[in-house]
Scaffold this motif. Structure first.
Motif, mmCIF file in Angstrom:
data_model
loop_
_atom_site.group_PDB
_atom_site.id
_atom_site.type_symbol
_atom_site.label_atom_id
_atom_site.label_comp_id
_atom_site.label_asym_id
_atom_site.label_seq_id
_atom_site.Cartn_x
_atom_site.Cartn_y
_atom_site.Cartn_z
ATOM 1 N N THR A 187 -41.021 35.374 12.413
ATOM 2 C CA THR A 187 -42.001 36.415 12.095
ATOM 3 C C THR A 187 -41.706 37.688 12.867
ATOM 4 O O THR A 187 -41.716 38.796 12.305
ATOM 5 N N GLN A 188 -41.424 37.538 14.153
ATOM 6 C CA GLN A 188 -41.164 38.710 14.980
ATOM 7 C C GLN A 188 -39.820 39.357 14.653
ATOM 8 O O GLN A 188 -39.680 40.574 14.737
ATOM 9 N N LEU A 189 -38.839 38.532 14.267
ATOM 10 C CA LEU A 189 -37.538 39.086 13.897
ATOM 11 C C LEU A 189 -37.660 39.983 12.671
ATOM 12 O O LEU A 189 -37.040 41.043 12.578
ATOM 13 N N LYS A 190 -38.495 39.563 11.735
ATOM 14 C CA LYS A 190 -38.671 40.329 10.503
ATOM 15 C C LYS A 190 -39.387 41.657 10.736
ATOM 16 O O LYS A 190 -39.175 42.617 9.998
ATOM 17 N N ARG A 191 -40.250 41.699 11.759
ATOM 18 C CA ARG A 191 -41.012 42.926 11.983
ATOM 19 C C ARG A 191 -40.551 43.687 13.232
ATOM 20 O O ARG A 191 -41.202 44.635 13.658
ATOM 21 N N SER A 192 -39.406 43.287 13.805
ATOM 22 C CA SER A 192 -38.939 43.940 15.029
ATOM 23 C C SER A 192 -38.795 45.441 14.823
ATOM 24 O O SER A 192 -38.050 45.886 13.941
ATOM 25 N N GLY A 222 -36.248 28.844 8.142
ATOM 26 C CA GLY A 222 -35.909 30.159 7.609
ATOM 27 C C GLY A 222 -35.253 31.116 8.584
ATOM 28 O O GLY A 222 -35.127 32.307 8.285
ATOM 29 N N VAL A 223 -34.825 30.620 9.760
ATOM 30 C CA VAL A 223 -34.176 31.507 10.722
ATOM 31 C C VAL A 223 -32.876 32.100 10.159
ATOM 32 O O VAL A 223 -32.647 33.306 10.273
ATOM 33 N N PRO A 224 -31.994 31.290 9.529
ATOM 34 C CA PRO A 224 -30.760 31.880 8.980
ATOM 35 C C PRO A 224 -31.029 32.983 7.964
ATOM 36 O O PRO A 224 -30.363 34.026 7.970
ATOM 37 N N GLU A 225 -32.013 32.758 7.085
ATOM 38 C CA GLU A 225 -32.337 33.781 6.073
ATOM 39 C C GLU A 225 -32.857 35.051 6.735
ATOM 40 O O GLU A 225 -32.519 36.171 6.326
ATOM 41 N N ALA A 226 -33.676 34.877 7.779
ATOM 42 C CA ALA A 226 -34.213 36.051 8.481
ATOM 43 C C ALA A 226 -33.093 36.820 9.170
ATOM 44 O O ALA A 226 -33.081 38.058 9.177
ATOM 45 N N LEU A 227 -32.137 36.108 9.744
ATOM 46 C CA LEU A 227 -31.002 36.758 10.387
ATOM 47 C C LEU A 227 -30.160 37.508 9.361
ATOM 48 O O LEU A 227 -29.678 38.614 9.621
ATOM 49 N N SER A 228 -29.983 36.895 8.203
ATOM 50 C CA SER A 228 -29.225 37.539 7.134
ATOM 51 C C SER A 228 -29.894 38.845 6.705
ATOM 52 O O SER A 228 -29.242 39.879 6.534
ATOM 53 N N GLN A 229 -31.198 38.796 6.548
ATOM 54 C CA GLN A 229 -31.936 40.005 6.171
ATOM 55 C C GLN A 229 -31.808 41.071 7.253
ATOM 56 O O GLN A 229 -31.703 42.260 6.963
ATOM 57 N N MET A 230 -31.828 40.628 8.512
ATOM 58 C CA MET A 230 -31.719 41.578 9.613
ATOM 59 C C MET A 230 -30.373 42.303 9.569
ATOM 60 O O MET A 230 -30.295 43.511 9.774
ATOM 61 N N ILE A 231 -29.306 41.546 9.295
ATOM 62 C CA ILE A 231 -27.979 42.164 9.247
ATOM 63 C C ILE A 231 -27.905 43.214 8.154
ATOM 64 O O ILE A 231 -27.363 44.306 8.345
#
Length: 503
Positions: A187-192, A222-231
């Motif tokens: 959650t925090q990764l997505k809104r960082s 969903g951590v891998p997907e969130a990381l992918s979106q972050m990249i």
């Protein structure tokens, strides 16, 4: 202009007043705390040490213990004071951590913020105190605060810093294994809101990823997907911390690589292919690193080759041949090398012209690229007679390899260059017979002055390199270069000396 001595005098007077007080009357204590705090916020030199040496720390602890309305201000004073490493041990001895801990359950966000900062700074880089925090059930409370106040950025930063400092402890990982930490971090990764926050979360994920239980939890949450979106979101960012963040995720992503790969149909894997084709260097690097990690599994290697990933990697490498990004070249070659490990892939890659296309990188003057290129070519010829024959007769390649055999400033490049020469000879023969084509390879290596590096390699301190060199030299010695191409094995049975073991 303010007289610095006046500030010093006011601090001394405030400390003296607190010291001589027999009762903690709020109205009297408040202005003195204001003075302490102002000196600390103004970063007056020596203020924290002066406060510590004054003997008022037990008074501050008593104020916290009594649940005084001044507790929030006291927590802030302690937090500002604990910026100085010199006073932290005294804070611990005065039981300030013990008295602050109950305030982590406050419903006052300012109190939570001051308390979190105070405890975090006092316990920073103190393994014993950090262990005690874990035993005091700080971990679940930190996650609860993050869930309760997801929009309070200063408070979230304090909690994330605390998790980051505790994440290397086995006890902390064990405590987190029973909690849904992955959901909170995702959650925090997505809104960082900034690179610093992202970098902090990535550090936590990297540390916690050492736990097999948490690694699985990350994959399923969903951590891998969130990381992918972050990249994807980091395209074009120039901030150094953002750039570093974009390079870290591949390692985290592919701890759960099978789920991410999904037999070539996973969302993350599809994203990775798009990164390879992007014009953004950071995305290209992340993509190449990702493929290299996916390719640690033979089944994945075979499937990726079928899906055409090699073409994307070669195109990427060719873009960076002249004045390109060294990191991208290095990562791309790492991916190709891993893909070439399964025997069936070697044949297919040879048929697809991989060896010819990656030879364009021979122009590189960068030792890391040279080293990885040599290793990739050596992997390509391993057990593949056709590939060894093709490369072994290439005069341009041999000339460049000989230059690298003399690389004075990079022992790794010298070693890999010599090992490639040995591999070209060793793999240019059929298992049971010496051939005319082998004769041509030995002649080509000899003309290029390649025997001398092999002799040097035979004296290496590494047994594997010794064996490789001795086998190559034995094979070369079995060829009568002075005649047409007649192998001396026709006169003497030398097969036992050119096997996989040296006498």
């Amino acid at each position: 202009m303010t007289d610095p001595s006046a500030d010093t005098d006011s601090l001394g007077e405030a400390l003296k007043a607190i010291t001589v007080s027999t009762e903690l009357i709020e109205e009297e204590l408040q202005p003195h705390l204001d003075t302490l705090l102002q000196n600390l916020l103004d970063k007056k030199e020596g203020a924290a040490v002066q406060i510590c040496r004054s003997g008022i720390l037990p008074t501050l602890a008593q104020t916290l213990r009594s649940k005084s309305p001044l507790s929030c201000q006291v927590a802030l004073v302690v937090a500002e004071m604990a910026r100085e490493a010199a006073v932290r041990e005294s804070c611990i001895q005065a039981d300030l951590v013990k008295e602050l801990l109950p305030y982590l359950h406050s419903d006052n966000q300012e109190m939570l913020l001051n308390t979190g900062r105070a405890i975090g700074r006092i316990c920073f880089d103190n393994a014993q105190q950090q262990e005690q925090l874990v035993q005091s059930s700080v971990i679940p409370r930190l996650l609860s605060i993050m869930r309760e106040y997801p929009e309070n950025d200063p408070l979230l930063n304090v909690c994330l810093l605390a998790l980051c400092n505790l994440a290397d402890l086995d006890s902390a990982r064990a405590a987190l294994a029973s909690l849904d930490v992955a959901a909170v971090l995702t959650t925090q990764l997505k809104r960082s809101p900034d690179a610093e926050r992202r970098h902090l979360i990535l550090e936590i994920l990297g540390s916690l990823g050492e736990s097999e239980t948490l690694k699985l939890q990350f994959a399923e949450s969903g951590v891998p997907e969130a990381l992918s979106q972050m990249i994807w979101a980091l395209q074009g960012e120039s901030d150094p911390m953002t750039s570093a963040a974009s390079k870290s995720p591949p390692i985290l992503l592919y701890e759960s690589m099978q789920k991410c790969f999904g037999e070539g149909s996973g969302v993350v894997y599809k994203d990775v292919l798009l990164w390879l084709q992007s014009s953004n260097t950071q995305l290209q690097l992340s993509g190449a690193l990702a493929i290299a990690n996916f390719a640690r599994n033979d089944c994945n290697c075979v499937k990726m080759l079928e899906l055409g990933v090699v073409h994307h990697l070669l195109t990427l490498l060719e873009q960076h041949v002249d004045e390109g990004d060294v990191s991208v070249q290095h990562a791309g070659l790492s991916a190709l090398r891993n893909l070439a490990i399964p025997g069936t892939n070697k044949v297919r890659m040879l048929q697809d012209g991989v060896t010819e296309r990656i030879k364009s990188l021979l122009r590189s003057d960068m030792p890391p690229v040279q080293f990885k290129l040599l290793g990739t070519l050596r992997m390509m010829v391993d057990g593949q007679e056709d590939a060894a024959l093709l490369l072994g007769k290439d005069s341009v390649l041999l000339t460049r390899v000989m230059e690298w055999c003399e690389a004075k400033d990079h022992a790794g490049v010298r070693g890999e260059a010599s090992r490639l020469l040995a591999a070209l000879i060793r793999h240019s023969r059929s298992p049971y017979a010496l051939s005319h084509r082998l004769y041509e390879v030995v002649c080509a290596v000899t003309r290029a002055q390649g025997i001398k590096p092999l002799i040097t390699m035979a004296t290496s301190e590494h047994v594997i390199m010794q064996n490789e060199a001795l086998i190559a030299l034995a094979i070369a010695a079995a060829i009568d270069i002075g005649s047409n191409w007649t192998p001396m094995a026709a006169k003497f049975d030398l097969r036992p000396t050119i096997g996989h073991r040296c006498p």
